[in-house]
Design an enzyme around this catalytic site. Structure first.
Site, PDB file in Angstrom:
ATOM      1  N   ASN A  84       0.843  -1.201   0.000  1.00 48.39           N
ATOM      2  CA  ASN A  84       0.000   0.000   0.000  1.00 48.39           C
ATOM      3  C   ASN A  84       0.884   1.258   0.000  1.00 48.39           C
ATOM      4  O   ASN A  84       0.669   2.185   0.780  1.00 48.39           O
ATOM      5  CB  ASN A  84      -0.960   0.000   1.190  1.00 48.39           C
TER       6      ASN A  84
ATOM      7  N   GLU B 238       1.639  -3.092  -5.074  1.00 47.71           N
ATOM      8  CA  GLU B 238       1.134  -1.738  -4.847  1.00 47.71           C
ATOM      9  C   GLU B 238       2.258  -0.823  -4.370  1.00 47.71           C
ATOM     10  O   GLU B 238       2.205  -0.230  -3.290  1.00 47.71           O
ATOM     11  CB  GLU B 238      -0.068  -1.724  -3.886  1.00 47.71           C
TER      12      GLU B 238
ATOM     13  N   ASP C 267      -1.440 -10.126  -4.195  1.00 46.90           N
ATOM     14  CA  ASP C 267      -2.787  -9.690  -3.844  1.00 46.90           C
ATOM     15  C   ASP C 267      -3.699  -9.998  -5.031  1.00 46.90           C
ATOM     16  O   ASP C 267      -3.646  -9.321  -6.047  1.00 46.90           O
ATOM     17  CB  ASP C 267      -2.757  -8.189  -3.539  1.00 46.90           C
TER      18      ASP C 267
ATOM     19  N   ASN D 275      -7.009  -9.942  -4.756  1.00 44.13           N
ATOM     20  CA  ASN D 275      -8.221  -9.143  -4.572  1.00 44.13           C
ATOM     21  C   ASN D 275      -9.511  -9.966  -4.696  1.00 44.13           C
ATOM     22  O   ASN D 275     -10.558  -9.448  -5.093  1.00 44.13           O
ATOM     23  CB  ASN D 275      -8.252  -7.951  -5.534  1.00 44.13           C
TER      24      ASN D 275
ATOM     25  N   HIS E 285      -2.405  -4.500   4.615  1.00 43.16           N
ATOM     26  CA  HIS E 285      -2.244  -5.939   4.423  1.00 43.16           C
ATOM     27  C   HIS E 285      -1.191  -6.460   5.403  1.00 43.16           C
ATOM     28  O   HIS E 285      -0.393  -5.687   5.934  1.00 43.16           O
ATOM     29  CB  HIS E 285      -1.775  -6.259   2.998  1.00 43.16           C
TER      30      HIS E 285
END
Length: 257
Positions: free
Chosen positions: A9, A35, A148, A150, A246
């Site tokens: 993130n 990310e 990830d 998602n 996360h």
């Protein structure tokens, strides 16, 4: 062989929260991150090549968005950026490092939660990425796809599954697609091979005290071809420190790079 995957993130935000000093103590062979929210010129020396690691990155064209990376102690034989599909590769979502017959991938599927246009982009990714997964399986190589995705696969994989059945990340179409990855293509969910317990999550919303109450989703995976998946000996989700919304997913394999 220890492999860690984490959606940062934002690599700069994670660095400020102590991610790199923690990483230095982990004795990991390969670390897959997602990310990045950064371009290469934005990365410090510590971010580009932490102690004892080679760093490789596939950044999104859009600044401050998406992007994936791989840190590895051993230099790979080959690094592949992207899957060869412009609509996917412009967002920096796939990075592959090859070590002999083993490929380790840092992968970041789109989130569809910000609106219909992004859900459409997620479905586009899923449709075009499935043949990539089929080709990887058919290649005869050992593959570990870290990242990830998602998507929470089953009801056990998120706290409030009943109220999320119409929300991105737990839509019937998304779950069926991930079932296809496992059941039809033949990949293995490494974490679930060793841990069938409930309340095992890797992401928590920043709203409503989700972290404190462990109201989470398991959307970060290590998904592997069967032979290398069989060598997984331990799996864990690291929650003692927070570097992101996360948590790091750690898997130890009975394998030597």
């Amino acid at each position: 062989m220890r492999i860690i995957t984490l959606n940062l993130n934002g690599i700069r935000a994670a660095a400020k929260k102590g991610f790199f000093p923690w990483l230095a103590k982990q004795t990991a062979d390969v670390v897959c991150v997602q990310e990045l929210k950064a371009q290469l010129p934005d990365l410090s020396g510590e971010m580009l090549s932490p102690d004892d690691y080679h760093g490789y990155f596939h950044c999104a064209e859009q600044k401050g968005y998406s992007g994936v990376g791989i840190y590895t102690r051993k230099k790979p034989d080959r690094v592949v950026e992207g899957v060869g599909i412009t609509g996917i590769d412009a967002e920096g979502r796939y990075l592959q490092a090859d070590f002999g017959e083993l490929s380790i991938v840092s992968l970041y599927l789109p989130s569809g939660s910000s609106g219909e246009h992004r859900q459409a982009a997620k479905f586009y990714f899923m449709e075009h990425f499935l043949p990539v997964l089929q080709n990887l399986m058919a290649s005869g190589r050992q593959i570990i796809l870290c990242g990830d995705w998602n998507i929470a696969h089953q009801e056990i994989d998120l706290k409030n599954w009943r109220s999320n059945q119409k929300n991105s990340g737990f839509l019937p179409e998304e779950r069926a697609w991930l079932s296809d990855v496992f059941d039809r293509v033949g990949f293995v969910d490494v974490f679930r091979r060793l841990n069938s317990e409930p309340d095992q999550y890797t992401w928590w919303s920043n709203r409503g005290q989700a972290w404190a109450k462990n109201v989470g989703w398991r959307i970060d995976y290590q998904i592997a071809t069967p032979a290398i998946a069989q060598t997984a000996r331990s799996v864990s989700i690291f929650k003692d420190e927070r570097f992101s919304d996360h948590a790091p997913l750690i898997v130890d394999y009975d394998h030597t790079l």
